[in-house]
Enzyme design. Structure first.
Site, PDB file in Angstrom:
ATOM      1  N   ALA A  77       0.867  -1.193   0.000  1.00 11.19           N
ATOM      2  CA  ALA A  77       0.000   0.000   0.000  1.00 11.19           C
ATOM      3  C   ALA A  77       0.901   1.240   0.000  1.00 11.19           C
ATOM      4  O   ALA A  77       0.796   2.122   0.849  1.00 11.19           O
ATOM      5  CB  ALA A  77      -0.962   0.006   1.181  1.00 11.19           C
TER       6      ALA A  77
ATOM      7  N   HIS B  37       6.998   5.813   1.399  1.00 16.56           N
ATOM      8  CA  HIS B  37       7.839   4.680   0.989  1.00 16.56           C
ATOM      9  C   HIS B  37       8.779   5.084  -0.147  1.00 16.56           C
ATOM     10  O   HIS B  37       9.937   4.672  -0.190  1.00 16.56           O
ATOM     11  CB  HIS B  37       6.967   3.513   0.510  1.00 16.56           C
ATOM     12  CG  HIS B  37       6.044   2.961   1.551  1.00 16.56           C
ATOM     13  ND1 HIS B  37       4.694   3.181   1.539  1.00 16.56           N
ATOM     14  CD2 HIS B  37       6.302   2.201   2.643  1.00 16.56           C
ATOM     15  CE1 HIS B  37       4.134   2.573   2.569  1.00 16.56           C
ATOM     16  NE2 HIS B  37       5.087   1.976   3.259  1.00 16.56           N
TER      17      HIS B  37
ATOM     18  N   GLN C 154       2.876  -9.217  13.380  1.00 15.90           N
ATOM     19  CA  GLN C 154       2.915  -7.915  14.061  1.00 15.90           C
ATOM     20  C   GLN C 154       1.542  -7.299  14.267  1.00 15.90           C
ATOM     21  O   GLN C 154       1.441  -6.153  14.691  1.00 15.90           O
ATOM     22  CB  GLN C 154       3.878  -6.963  13.336  1.00 15.90           C
ATOM     23  CG  GLN C 154       3.420  -6.478  11.975  1.00 15.90           C
ATOM     24  CD  GLN C 154       4.510  -5.670  11.278  1.00 15.90           C
ATOM     25  OE1 GLN C 154       5.496  -6.225  10.792  1.00 15.90           O
ATOM     26  NE2 GLN C 154       4.364  -4.356  11.227  1.00 15.90           N
TER      27      GLN C 154
END
Ligand code: PAF
Length: 283
Positions: A32, A37, A61
Site C-alpha cells: 500500500a 515509501h 505484528q
C-alpha cells in the site's frame, strides 16, 4: 525491475548485484505504498545502492483485534510505483516462505519496546523484530531504510542490529506529510472525509506541544493540552509522551535530544506521529 517470490531467486539476484560491485539496500514495507515509501527508495538510490523493496503483510505484528484482514493489498499498483521510483528488485515472499510449518522462533527486543506502542500493542514489536531479522538474513543488505514516522520501530531495529551484530547500516528517513501536515500512512485511506479533516489535529497538537516544551514550558502541561485537543477533535488517545530520542525512556538530561510521540484512534483507524522537540539536537 525484477520481481521474485522464491528465496533462491532472491539470493541469485542479490548475488548478481554484488558481482557487479554494487552495494545493496533494503526497503522493507507492507505494501500500500505512498510517497513516504518512495522517499525511502529515493534515499537509498541517492546513496548509490541497488535497491531491494520487500512487500510482506506480516501477520505476526498484528494483534488479534487489529486490521490484518483489511490491511490494504495492492500488489500491481505498488509494483508500478516501485518501477517509477527506480527500484531494482521486488521481494514478495509468500507467507509459507516467511513462516513455514513448524516455524518457532521469536526475536524479542526488550527496553525500547516496553512503553508507547509496545504497551499499547502487546507482541507487536516481537513480530516486527522477527520479520525484519528474517528479511535481513534473506536479502543480506548493506543498508536498510526505515521511516521516522515509526520512530519506536526504528529504535527497535537499531537495538536489534546492534545486539545481534547485523553488519547493516540502518538509515532513518524523515516523515513525509500531506500539505496540511498529516503524516503519510497506508492506514490514512481508512479515514472518511470528516475523519481526515479532524486527523490533522494530531500533527498540530504535537507541533504546539513540541514548541511549548522547547521554550521551557512545563512538559506535563503541554502533554495534557495536546491530549485535550486530540480528544476534542474526536480521537481516542493511546498516549502522548515525551521521551529521550535514543532510549525512549523518560528524558533524563536536558542536553539530549527528546522526541514527542503520540498514538490515537480516529474511529477504527489508529494513527501515530512524532516530532523532534529540540531540532538542533535531532537524532
Ligand atoms: O513499517 C513497516 O511497514 C513494517 O513494520 C515492516 C518494517 C515492513 C515490518 O513488517
Amino acid at each position: 525491475m525484477q520481481t521474485v517470490r522464491d528465496l533462491n531467486d532472491l539470493r541469485a539476484a542479490v548475488a548478481a548485484f554484488r558481482a557487479d560491485g554494487a552495494r545493496v539496500a533494503l526497503v522493507p514495507t507492507m505494501g500500500a505504498l505512498h510517497a513516504g515509501h518512495i522517499a525511502l527508495i529515493d534515499a537509498a538510490k541517492r546513496a548509490g545502492t541497488r535497491v531491494v523493496a520487500s512487500i510482506f503483510v506480516n501477520p505476526k505484528q498484528f494483534g488479534p483485534n487489529e486490521d490484518l484482514a483489511r490491511y490494504p493489498r495492492r500488489e500491481a499498483a505498488d509494483a508500478r510505483l516501485l518501477v517509477d521510483a527506480g527500484c531494482d528488485l521486488l521481494w514478495l515472499p509468500p507467507v509459507e516462505v516467511m513462516y513455514p510449518d513448524g516455524f518457532a522462533t521469536n526475536v524479542s527486543v526488550s527496553g525500547v519496546t516496553e512503553g508507547l506502542d509496545g504497551a499499547a500493542r502487546p507482541g507487536h514489536f516481537d513480530g516486527v523484530a522477527t520479520v525484519v531479522a528474517k528479511l535481513f538474513n534473506q536479502v543480506t543488505p548493506d543498508a536498510a531504510y526505515f521511516g521516522k514516522k515509526d520512530f519506536q520501530q526504528l529504535a527497535v531495529v537499531r537495538r536489534m542490529v546492534s545486539d545481534l551484530d547485523f553488519a547493516i547500516e540502518i538509515v532513518g528517513v524523515p516523515t513525509q506529510r500531506d500539505d496540511d501536515g498529516l503524516a503519510l500512512s497506508s492506514r490514512n485511506i481508512y479515514l472518511d472525509e470528516e475523519q481526515r479533516l479532524k486527523a490533522v489535529t494530531l500533527p498540530r497538537a504535537l507541533g504546539v506541544a513540541g514548541r511549548a516544551i522547547a521554550r521551557g514550558d512545563d512538559p506535563a502541561a503541554a502533554l495534557a493540552e495536546a491530549q485535550a485537543s486530540l480528544v476534542a477533535a474526536g480521537f481516542v488517545v493511546d498516549y502522548v509522551a515525551l521521551v529521550d530520542a535514543a532510549t525512549l525512556a523518560e528524558p533524563a538530561h536536558a542536553d539530549r535530544p527528546r522526541r514527542l510521540l503520540a498514538a490515537a484512534r480516529m474511529g477504527q483507524t489508529r494513527l501515530i506521529d512524532n516530532i523532534a522537540v529540540d531540532p538542533t539536537l535531532t537524532r
